[in-house]
Design a protein around this motif. Structure first.
Motif, short mmCIF file in Angstrom:
data_model
loop_
_atom_site.label_atom_id
_atom_site.label_comp_id
_atom_site.label_asym_id
_atom_site.label_seq_id
_atom_site.Cartn_x
_atom_site.Cartn_y
_atom_site.Cartn_z
N LEU B 460 0.83 -1.21 0.00
CA LEU B 460 0.00 0.00 0.00
C LEU B 460 0.86 1.26 0.00
CD1 LEU B 460 -2.84 -1.04 2.47
CD2 LEU B 460 -3.19 -0.19 0.12
N MET B 461 1.98 1.23 0.73
CA MET B 461 2.85 2.41 0.83
C MET B 461 3.46 2.78 -0.52
SD MET B 461 2.89 3.83 3.84
CE MET B 461 4.42 4.77 3.95
N ALA B 462 3.50 1.80 -1.43
CA ALA B 462 4.06 2.09 -2.75
C ALA B 462 3.07 2.87 -3.62
CB ALA B 462 4.46 0.78 -3.44
N HIS B 463 1.83 2.98 -3.20
CA HIS B 463 0.84 3.76 -3.96
C HIS B 463 1.13 5.25 -3.76
CE1 HIS B 463 -2.93 5.63 -5.17
NE2 HIS B 463 -3.19 4.50 -5.87
N PRO B 464 1.17 6.02 -4.83
CA PRO B 464 1.60 7.42 -4.71
C PRO B 464 0.76 8.28 -3.77
CG PRO B 464 0.77 6.92 -6.94
CD PRO B 464 0.93 5.61 -6.23
N ALA B 465 -0.47 7.91 -3.52
CA ALA B 465 -1.33 8.77 -2.70
C ALA B 465 -1.27 8.42 -1.22
CB ALA B 465 -2.78 8.68 -3.18
N VAL B 466 -0.67 7.27 -0.89
CA VAL B 466 -0.71 6.80 0.51
C VAL B 466 0.41 7.42 1.32
CG1 VAL B 466 -0.52 4.77 1.99
CG2 VAL B 466 -1.88 4.66 -0.12
N SER B 467 0.06 8.02 2.42
CA SER B 467 1.06 8.62 3.31
C SER B 467 1.44 7.63 4.40
CB SER B 467 0.50 9.89 3.93
OG SER B 467 1.31 10.33 4.98
N LEU B 468 0.47 6.93 4.95
CA LEU B 468 0.71 6.02 6.07
C LEU B 468 -0.42 5.00 6.06
CD1 LEU B 468 2.82 5.98 8.36
CD2 LEU B 468 1.11 7.08 9.81
N CYS B 469 -0.14 3.78 6.50
CA CYS B 469 -1.20 2.78 6.55
C CYS B 469 -0.92 1.71 7.57
CB CYS B 469 -1.40 2.15 5.17
SG CYS B 469 -0.06 1.06 4.70
N ALA B 470 -1.96 0.98 7.93
CA ALA B 470 -1.84 -0.16 8.83
C ALA B 470 -2.87 -1.20 8.40
CB ALA B 470 -2.09 0.26 10.27
N VAL B 471 -2.44 -2.46 8.48
CA VAL B 471 -3.33 -3.54 8.07
C VAL B 471 -3.52 -4.48 9.25
CG1 VAL B 471 -3.60 -5.49 6.49
CG2 VAL B 471 -2.66 -3.34 5.64
N VAL B 472 -4.78 -4.78 9.57
CA VAL B 472 -5.06 -5.67 10.71
C VAL B 472 -6.07 -6.74 10.28
CG1 VAL B 472 -4.63 -3.86 12.42
CG2 VAL B 472 -6.97 -4.26 11.59
N ALA B 473 -6.27 -7.71 11.15
CA ALA B 473 -7.23 -8.78 10.87
C ALA B 473 -8.65 -8.29 11.16
CB ALA B 473 -6.91 -9.98 11.75
N ARG B 474 -9.54 -8.63 10.25
CA ARG B 474 -10.96 -8.33 10.49
C ARG B 474 -11.69 -9.67 10.47
NH1 ARG B 474 -14.84 -4.54 6.64
NH2 ARG B 474 -16.43 -4.18 8.25
N PRO B 475 -12.50 -9.94 11.48
CA PRO B 475 -13.20 -11.23 11.53
C PRO B 475 -14.07 -11.42 10.29
CG PRO B 475 -13.43 -10.05 13.62
CD PRO B 475 -12.82 -9.09 12.64
N ASP B 476 -14.10 -12.63 9.76
CA ASP B 476 -14.84 -12.89 8.53
C ASP B 476 -15.47 -14.28 8.64
OD1 ASP B 476 -14.89 -11.97 5.37
OD2 ASP B 476 -14.81 -14.18 5.62
N ALA B 477 -16.76 -14.33 8.33
CA ALA B 477 -17.49 -15.58 8.52
C ALA B 477 -16.91 -16.69 7.65
CB ALA B 477 -18.97 -15.37 8.17
N LYS B 478 -16.52 -16.36 6.42
CA LYS B 478 -16.06 -17.39 5.50
C LYS B 478 -14.59 -17.73 5.72
CE LYS B 478 -15.74 -18.45 0.59
NZ LYS B 478 -15.86 -17.88 -0.76
N TRP B 479 -13.71 -16.70 5.79
CA TRP B 479 -12.25 -16.92 5.80
C TRP B 479 -11.64 -16.94 7.20
CZ3 TRP B 479 -10.89 -18.56 1.25
CH2 TRP B 479 -11.57 -18.10 0.10
N GLY B 480 -12.49 -16.73 8.19
CA GLY B 480 -11.92 -16.61 9.54
C GLY B 480 -11.50 -15.17 9.79
N GLU B 481 -10.44 -14.73 9.07
CA GLU B 481 -10.03 -13.34 9.11
C GLU B 481 -9.73 -12.88 7.69
OE1 GLU B 481 -7.68 -13.38 13.46
OE2 GLU B 481 -6.51 -13.30 11.61
#
Lengths: 542, 542
Positions: B460-481
Motif C-alpha cells: 500500500l505504501m508504494a501507492h503514490p497517494a498513501v502517506s501512512l497505513c496499517a493492516v489488521v485482521a478483520r473477523p470474517d465468517a467465510k475466511w476466519g479473518e
C-alpha cells in the motif's frame, strides 16, 4: 551489589549473559561477512567462512591431540596465516595461546616451554632448528611439534613432523568450540622480552582481549572493511590484538612475514592497505627507503606507532610520505596500546615544530582504560599537569593482565597500591597528555639532575644526518652519570662527535648534553626496541 | 572456569577489573574532551567538563535527598538536557533511572511510580498536571517531585516544587560517584508501552548499557565528534543508549524537544547534525514536509530507523532527500537495536526496487549480540534461509535485559528455552537477513494462510497517494479473518477503496489483498508506533 528492592528473577541466564570473547567476532564474521576476504598471504586468500572453518579444524585437531581447556599451546612463527588462525583456533579448543618471539635463543625458548608446560607448539620451518635445540635442552619431552612449512618463502617442510595443513585436514570443520565458561579464562600468555633475568609470562583473558578490540575500533576511528597489514609481530602483545579485531569490522588481514620497506610498500601497492601498526624503527625504514622501493598512494593509510617513543622528526617524515600517524603506548601487561595521542583540530593552527612535539607524546587513555595517571614516586600523588614534574605512570582497567604466570611475587609488586605500576617515567602537559621520558631503569642522573634519555634522543634525531640514536647513562667520576649517545647515520651523510654535541648544546641544558657520541649500528630486539642494556654495558666499558 | 595449571595470583584486583559502565565514558570525556561541546538545547551549550560537573551535582543532590544505591529515580521529560544528564547523574548516585513516556495517562504513571517505588521524579513543567493527578491516584505519597522548567519552550516553573537548576545548585560538584560494584547492577528500568494489560518494567544493567555503546559505534561506523540530534525519546529504551555513547566519541548531543520536520531540519541547518535515529513515522514527516520547511544539506547525515519496519518506499524517499539510512531493529528488552541492515557493496549493482526491498529488512545481528535466529514455532529449530519460512525471532547476548521487574513469571516465559523470545515473526533470506513479517499477535490468518500485515502495508505504501497505513485482521465468517487496511492519504491526494484494493490485487496473492480500506488518521503511540490493537477493535466493530 547495589540491589533493587526486589531482585527476584533478575539473575544471569544463558540468554542475557555470555562471557566476552573475541571468539564471538569470528562466529559473527562467518554469519555476516562470510564471503568477504579475511586473510591474505602471497597467493593464498581465505574468506571469513574459510577462516572460521580452518580455525574450527585447528581446535578439533588440537583437542584430538589431547589439548584440554586451560592447557598452553605455543607458536614460534612470523606473521603467517597459521599464527593468525591460532589466535582463534587455540582458544576455540579452550586452550591458551603462547606466541613466542622467533628471535629468542634456544635456551630461552626451552625455559618458556618448560615454564608454561606447553602441550603443542606450531613452529615455522625457518625456526625449527632453534626449537629443536630448545627441546634438546629440556629435561622433559617438551611440546609436541607441528611444523608450519612456507615453501614459497624458501622454507619447505622438513618432513620430520606433522605439517600444519595436514593437521587441519584431520580436524572436524563443524567442531563445537570450547567457548570460555568465564570471561576471566586465560586466552594468551605472552612472555616479556626480559632485558634482565628470565622473561615473565603475562596472562591475558578473554574479557580483556574482547574489550581491547572494541576500544581500538573507536580509537583508530575504524569503519567497516579495513585492509590491515600485520606488521607488528603477533608474538608481541598478540599484535596489539588487531587480529582479534578484524572479524569484528569485516576486515582483511594481510600477513607480512618479512618486515622491511619493500614488503610494506609492496603491500600498500598490491593490497591497498588502509591500516597498520609498527614501531618507530619500522617507520624509519619507510622514511629511509630508497626511491626505487617507495610507492606513492592516494588513499588514506592510518598508522599506529608504539613500542618506543618516536621522535618528532620521525613523525614529520612519515607524515610527509602521506601516512596519517597516531602514536599509542602500552605494555605487554596491558594487551598493547592503552594511551593514544589524539590530535585535536586546534593543533592544525600551531607551528609544525610544536605540533610534531605534541604528536610525539603518548597522549591520553583509550576508551577501555579506566584510569591512567602519573604519580610522584614517593608520595604516589598525581603530579601536576605542568609539562615538567616527573612521576611513574600507573594504570587501571579491564585490559590490564591477570598477572604473571607462576610468579605471584612479581604480580603482587606490579599491582602494589591497587594500580598497575608500569615502571615508566613521564610528565603530563597542560592538556593532561602523558610524555614518557624514560623507563625507570633508563633514566640518567647527572649531577643530581634527572636527564630524560628520550628528550636527548629527540634532539639528536632532529639533526639531518642522524638516522637512529640511543642515549644511556655513562658512569662519571665527577657527575655520577653523564649522557652518552650512540648514533646510526643516514646513508651518505657525515657528522662528527663534536658537531652533534654542539648541536645538542644549542638546544639543551648543559647537563642534558651528551658528553660522548659513538657511531655504530644499534642492537635491537625483534620488535624494534633498542637494547639499551647492551649499550649501557658498552658505555660502562668505554 | 578453564583453569590453567597454576592460577596463583591471577585473581581479579582493582587494577585489572573494573565493572563496565557508561559512567566511565563521562569520566573519560571530562579528561579527554573537557572543552568540547557536549550538550546543546536552544541557547544553552555545555561542554563535557560542565556536563560532568552538572551530573556530579545531580548525583550529590539526589543522595542528599535520601536516594540510595538500588533506589529508583523517575523522569517524565521530553528530550531536554535534564533527562540526558539524568542518564549519568542518576546512576552516579547508584540509583536506577526510570524514564517514563510523557504521553502516558495519570493512571498508568501512578501504576509505574507505585510498581517501582520511585523515590524522586524529575518532571517537565508541561507534564506536571498529569503527574500531579497520578500522585493523587496513589495510595502512598509517591515520589518527591523536582520540577524541570522550560520557560523558553513556554513552560515556566509552577513554583510549587524545587526546580531542577536549584537542585543542581545544592549539589557538590566534586561528589564522589557511586560507581557500580557489580556490572550486573541495574542502570535503568523502562516500562514497555503495553498494548494490553499493565506495562512491564524492563531492567537493564551497567554492563549491557556499556556494551551497547561500544557496539553501536561500530555498527553506525561512527568516528569521533559526531553531532547527534536526540530525536528518539530518551524514555524509549534510553533513546537506544545513544546518550551514553556520546561521551565515548567526544560527540555533541543536541536536544530535540518537539519532534517534527521543522525542528529536525532546523537542527540540520543550525547545528550541522551528522547522526540521528527515528521511527519510520519521523522519516515520513521529513519526506512529506513542505518545501518551506525542508533544508538542503551537503554533508553526510546517517540515520538509524527502527520502531516499526519501514516500507521500501519510505527508505527510497528518505534517500532521495540525501540521508544515509540504515534500518535497525530491537525491543525495549534488548536496550534498543540489536540487528542492523548492513548494506553490502554488491547491492549497488542491483535494481533500486530490489535494493529498497532489501533495505527494508531488519538484517543481521550487531557486534555485541551473540546469537539471533528465527526458529520454527513448534520445533524451535532454525528455519531455512529461504526467504519464505516463518518462525519466531529469538536472541542471546549481553544486551538482553536482566528480566521484568517484580514479574518473575513473565521473565521465565520470555527466557523459556534459554533464549529471549521476542514474539516477532520473521523469515530469513538467502543472505541470512531477517525480515520481520509481524508481531505474533498481529499476524492475520485468512483461509488458513498466514498473511503478513507488514507485506500488505509495504504494498500500500508504494501507492503514490498513501502517506501512512496499517493492516489488521478483520473477523470474517467465510475466511476466519481477512486483511483490513487503514490509510492516511497525502495532502491534496485522492484515492478510493476500490483503487487501492485493485492496486494491491495486482501485486499480491488474493488472500493477502485487503477486503476493506478505511481512510482516517491512525492512532499512534508517542514513539510513533501505530496502535494496532485500537484498529483491530475498530475492524471488529465495523
Amino acid at each position: 551489589m547495589a540491589a533493587m528492592a526486589d531482585e527476584t528473577g533478575l539473575e544471569k541466564n544463558p540468554a542475557n549473559y555470555v562471557p566476552l570473547s573475541p571468539l564471538s567476532h569470528l562466529r559473527r564474521a562467518r554469519d555476516v561477512f562470510g564471503q568477504r576476504e579475511a586473510l591474505v598471504y602471497g597467493d593464498r586468500r581465505y574468506n571469513w567462512n574459510e577462516v572460521h572453518e580452518r580455525c574450527s579444524r585447528m581446535a578439533s585437531a588440537l583437542s584430538s591431540m589431547g589439548v584440554k581447556p586451560g592447557d598452553v599451546v605455543s607458536a614460534v612463527c612470523p606473521n603467517i596465516p597459521a599464527i593468525a588462525e591460532a589466535h582463534f583456533g587455540v582458544p576455540a579448543a579452550g586452550a591458551v595461546l603462547n606466541a613466542i618471539n622467533v628471535r629468542l635463543d634456544a635456551d630461552t625458548i626451552a625455559y618458556v616451554f618448560d615454564h608454561c608446560d606447553a602441550r603443542v607448539a606450531l613452529v615455522d620451518s625457518q625456526f625449527l632448528p632453534t626449537v629443536q635445540r630448545a627441546l634438546e635442552l629440556m629435561d622433559g619431552s617438551g611440546p609436541e611439534l607441528i611444523e608450519v612449512a612456507d615453501p614459497a618463502a624458501g622454507f619447505p617442510a622438513s618432513g620430520e613432523y606433522q605439517e600444519y595443513e595436514e593437521l587441519l585436514a584431520t580436524g572436524d570443520p563443524s567442531f563445537r568450540w570450547h567457548d570460555p565458561e568465564d570471561e576471566w579464562d586465560s586466552i594468551s600468555l605472552n612472555y616479556t622480552s626480559g632485558t634482565t633475568g628470565r622473561p615473565k609470562g603475562v596472562v591475558c583473558h578473554h574479557r580483556g582481549a574482547y574489550l581491547m578490540t572494541m576500544g581500538t575500533v573507536i580509537s583508530w576511528e575504524m569503519t567497516l572493511y579495513p585492509r590491515f597489514l600485520a606488521v607488528v609481530p603477533l608474538f608481541h602483545c598478540n599484535g596489539w590484538c588487531h587480529t582479534w579485531m578484524m572479524p569484528l569490522v569485516g576486515g582483511t588481514i594481510i600477513c607480512c612475514r618479512n618486515i622491511n620497506a619493500e614488503s610494506i610498500f609492496g603491500a600498500i601497492r598490491d593490497e591497498r592497505i588502509t591500516h597498520f601498526g609498527g614501531a618507530p624503527i619500522v617507520l624509519n625504514m619507510l622514511v629511509n627507503a630508497p626511491d626505487a622501493v617507495r610507492v606513492r598512494f592516494d588513499h588514506e593509510i592510518r598508522v599506529f606507532t608504539a613500542g618506543a617513543p618516536p621522535s618528532p622528526s620521525t613523525i614529520e617524515a612519515v607524515e610527509e610520505l602521506g601516512f596519517t600517524i597516531m602514536q599509542v603506548y602500552g605494555l605487554t601487561e596491558t594487551y598493547g596500546h592503552v594511551t593514544e595521542c589524539l590530535h585535536p583540530a586546534e593543533w592544525q593552527g600551531i607551528g609544525s615544530e610544536e605540533r610534531y612535539a605534541r604528536m610525539a607524546r603518548q597522549g591520553i587513555r583509550i576508551p577501555v582504560m579506566e584510569d591512567i595517571d602519573v604519580v610522584d614516586q614517593q608520595t604516589r600523588e598525581p603530579v601536576p599537569h605542568d609539562g615538567t614534574t616527573l612521576g611513574e605512570v600507573i594504570m587501571k582497567g579491564n585490559t590490564v593482565m591477570r598477572g604473571y604466570y607462576r610468579n605471584p611475587e612479581a604480580t603482587r609488586e606490579a599491582f602494589a597500591g591497587g594500580s598497575f605500576q608500569t615502571g615508566d617515567i613521564a610528565y603530563r602537559d597542560e592538556a593532561g597528555y602523558i610524555q614518557i621520558t624514560d623507563r625507570l631503569k633508563d633514566i640518567i642522573i647527572s649531577g643530581g639532575e634527572n636527564v630524560s634519555s628520550v628528550e636527548v634522543e629527540a634532539t639528536l634525531m632532529a639533526h639531518p644526518a642522524v638516522s637512529l640514536c640511543a642515549v644511556v647513562a655513562r658512569p662519571d667520576a665527577k657527575w655520577g652519570e653523564t649522557p652518552c649517545a650512540f648514533v646510526e647515520l643516514k646513508e651518505n651523510m657525515v657528522a662528527g662527535e663534536a658537531e652533534l654535541i654542539a648541536f645538542c648544546r644549542e638546544r639543551l641544558a648543559g647537563f642534558k648534553t651528551p658528553k660522548s657520541v659513538f657511531f655504530q649500528e644499534l642492537p635491537k630486539t625483534s620488535t624494534g626496541k633498542i637494547q639499551k642494556f647492551e649499550l649501557r654495558q658498552q658505555a660502562r666499558s668505554m
